[in-house]
Design a protein around this motif. Structure first.
Motif, PDB file in Angstrom:
ATOM      1  N   GLN A   1      32.084  50.768  37.774  1.00 52.71           N
ATOM      2  CA  GLN A   1      33.357  50.080  37.883  1.00 52.71           C
ATOM      3  C   GLN A   1      33.411  49.324  39.195  1.00 52.71           C
ATOM      4  OE1 GLN A   1      36.390  53.113  37.676  1.00 52.71           O
ATOM      5  NE2 GLN A   1      36.285  53.560  39.865  1.00 52.71           N
ATOM      6  N   VAL A   2      34.363  48.423  39.277  1.00 55.71           N
ATOM      7  CA  VAL A   2      34.480  47.577  40.455  1.00 55.71           C
ATOM      8  C   VAL A   2      35.015  48.373  41.638  1.00 55.71           C
ATOM      9  CG1 VAL A   2      36.839  46.812  39.990  1.00 55.71           C
ATOM     10  CG2 VAL A   2      35.224  45.283  41.134  1.00 55.71           C
ATOM     11  N   GLN A   3      34.601  47.994  42.840  1.00 54.06           N
ATOM     12  CA  GLN A   3      35.172  48.521  44.076  1.00 54.06           C
ATOM     13  C   GLN A   3      35.977  47.402  44.732  1.00 54.06           C
ATOM     14  OE1 GLN A   3      31.412  49.088  43.888  1.00 54.06           O
ATOM     15  NE2 GLN A   3      32.158  50.700  42.541  1.00 54.06           N
ATOM     16  N   LEU A   4      37.114  47.778  45.333  1.00 49.71           N
ATOM     17  CA  LEU A   4      38.033  46.799  45.902  1.00 49.71           C
ATOM     18  C   LEU A   4      38.247  47.068  47.382  1.00 49.71           C
ATOM     19  CD1 LEU A   4      40.705  46.918  43.044  1.00 49.71           C
ATOM     20  CD2 LEU A   4      38.836  45.272  43.302  1.00 49.71           C
ATOM     21  N   VAL A   5      38.220  46.000  48.182  1.00 48.18           N
ATOM     22  CA  VAL A   5      38.445  46.114  49.618  1.00 48.18           C
ATOM     23  C   VAL A   5      39.440  45.040  50.052  1.00 48.18           C
ATOM     24  CG1 VAL A   5      37.435  46.029  51.911  1.00 48.18           C
ATOM     25  CG2 VAL A   5      36.139  47.031  50.006  1.00 48.18           C
ATOM     26  N   GLU A   6      40.585  45.489  50.574  1.00 45.87           N
ATOM     27  CA  GLU A   6      41.607  44.564  51.049  1.00 45.87           C
ATOM     28  C   GLU A   6      41.348  44.176  52.502  1.00 45.87           C
ATOM     29  OE1 GLU A   6      43.852  47.666  48.450  1.00 45.87           O
ATOM     30  OE2 GLU A   6      42.242  47.632  49.936  1.00 45.87           O
ATOM     31  N   SER A   7      41.823  42.995  52.864  1.00 50.22           N
ATOM     32  CA  SER A   7      41.757  42.536  54.250  1.00 50.22           C
ATOM     33  C   SER A   7      42.877  41.532  54.473  1.00 50.22           C
ATOM     34  CB  SER A   7      40.401  41.911  54.556  1.00 50.22           C
ATOM     35  OG  SER A   7      40.174  40.777  53.750  1.00 50.22           O
ATOM     36  N   GLY A   8      43.106  41.201  55.738  1.00 51.97           N
ATOM     37  CA  GLY A   8      44.085  40.173  56.062  1.00 51.97           C
ATOM     38  C   GLY A   8      45.407  40.695  56.578  1.00 51.97           C
ATOM     39  N   GLY A   9      45.577  42.005  56.584  1.00 56.95           N
ATOM     40  CA  GLY A   9      46.807  42.556  57.122  1.00 56.95           C
ATOM     41  C   GLY A   9      46.858  42.426  58.629  1.00 56.95           C
ATOM     42  N   GLY A  10      48.010  42.748  59.184  1.00 55.40           N
ATOM     43  CA  GLY A  10      48.153  42.672  60.634  1.00 55.40           C
ATOM     44  C   GLY A  10      49.605  42.664  61.039  1.00 55.40           C
ATOM     45  N   LEU A  11      49.828  42.282  62.279  1.00 53.89           N
ATOM     46  CA  LEU A  11      51.171  42.213  62.845  1.00 53.89           C
ATOM     47  C   LEU A  11      51.629  40.758  62.845  1.00 53.89           C
ATOM     48  CD1 LEU A  11      53.556  43.492  64.397  1.00 53.89           C
ATOM     49  CD2 LEU A  11      52.221  43.118  66.500  1.00 53.89           C
ATOM     50  N   VAL A  12      52.808  40.513  62.321  1.00 53.87           N
ATOM     51  CA  VAL A  12      53.347  39.164  62.263  1.00 53.87           C
ATOM     52  C   VAL A  12      54.841  39.214  62.561  1.00 53.87           C
ATOM     53  CG1 VAL A  12      53.782  39.304  59.775  1.00 53.87           C
ATOM     54  CG2 VAL A  12      53.435  37.065  60.843  1.00 53.87           C
ATOM     55  N   GLN A  13      55.358  38.155  63.147  1.00 52.65           N
ATOM     56  CA  GLN A  13      56.790  38.087  63.418  1.00 52.65           C
ATOM     57  C   GLN A  13      57.561  37.748  62.147  1.00 52.65           C
ATOM     58  OE1 GLN A  13      57.325  35.312  66.677  1.00 52.65           O
ATOM     59  NE2 GLN A  13      57.308  36.992  68.152  1.00 52.65           N
ATOM     60  N   ALA A  14      58.801  38.160  62.111  1.00 54.47           N
ATOM     61  CA  ALA A  14      59.669  37.824  60.983  1.00 54.47           C
ATOM     62  C   ALA A  14      59.698  36.308  60.791  1.00 54.47           C
ATOM     63  CB  ALA A  14      61.063  38.363  61.218  1.00 54.47           C
ATOM     64  N   GLY A  15      59.618  35.901  59.543  1.00 52.76           N
ATOM     65  CA  GLY A  15      59.559  34.482  59.222  1.00 52.76           C
ATOM     66  C   GLY A  15      58.154  33.929  59.113  1.00 52.76           C
ATOM     67  N   GLY A  16      57.190  34.725  59.525  1.00 53.37           N
ATOM     68  CA  GLY A  16      55.804  34.279  59.497  1.00 53.37           C
ATOM     69  C   GLY A  16      55.154  34.466  58.147  1.00 53.37           C
ATOM     70  N   SER A  17      53.865  34.155  58.106  1.00 53.71           N
ATOM     71  CA  SER A  17      53.103  34.215  56.864  1.00 53.71           C
ATOM     72  C   SER A  17      51.801  34.977  57.068  1.00 53.71           C
ATOM     73  CB  SER A  17      52.771  32.790  56.385  1.00 53.71           C
ATOM     74  OG  SER A  17      53.934  32.051  56.143  1.00 53.71           O
ATOM     75  N   LEU A  18      51.315  35.531  55.985  1.00 57.16           N
ATOM     76  CA  LEU A  18      50.007  36.174  55.965  1.00 57.16           C
ATOM     77  C   LEU A  18      49.362  35.915  54.613  1.00 57.16           C
ATOM     78  CD1 LEU A  18      50.445  39.788  57.449  1.00 57.16           C
ATOM     79  CD2 LEU A  18      49.102  37.924  58.433  1.00 57.16           C
ATOM     80  N   ARG A  19      48.037  35.912  54.601  1.00 62.23           N
ATOM     81  CA  ARG A  19      47.311  35.880  53.343  1.00 62.23           C
ATOM     82  C   ARG A  19      46.418  37.117  53.270  1.00 62.23           C
ATOM     83  NH1 ARG A  19      42.514  31.905  51.249  1.00 62.23           N
ATOM     84  NH2 ARG A  19      41.340  33.242  52.697  1.00 62.23           N
TER      85      ARG A  19
END
Length: 117
Positions: A1-19
């Motif tokens: 079966q597939v293995q999944l690895v997330e990335s891209g998290g972090g600290l951001v100010q309110a109103g900001g964006s993340l992918r």
């Protein structure tokens, strides 16, 4: 079966964006319907969005509508979550998950998103 690895998290100010990204390996990513979930401290895991294997169908929870966009690139075996206008209440661990008929759901390990006010 597939293995999944997330990335891209972090600290951001309110109103900001993340992918966020969710990279799949060890299986055929294109055979999985995929989704994003999140879990804040002391709360139950919440389903945010879902995308079908061929990207022809998407679902968004009310908490994600208008601010979050799910997409996938089957050629790269990667799922994405674009998050805009982030709020402190979006602070949580974000998980990707994959589903296909007759198989148990596959989860990633999660990535922390913290939104400061």
């Amino acid at each position: 079966q597939v293995q999944l690895v997330e990335s891209g998290g972090g600290l951001v100010q309110a109103g900001g964006s993340l992918r966020l990204s969710c990279a799949a390996s060890g299986g055929t990513f294109s055979t999985y319907d995929m989704g994003w979930f999140r879990q804040a401290p002391g709360k139950e895991r919440e389903a945010l969005t879902r995308i079908s294997r061929s990207s022809d169908s998407t679902y968004y929870a009310d908490s994600a509508k208008g601010r979050f966009t799910v997409s996938r690139d089957n050629a790269k075996s990667t799922l994405y979550l674009h998050m805009n206008s982030l709020k402190p209440e979006d602070t949580a661990v974000y998980y990707c998950a994959g589903d296909r008929p007759g198989a148990p759901r596959v989860w990633g390990q999660g990535t922390q998103v913290t939104v400061s006010s």
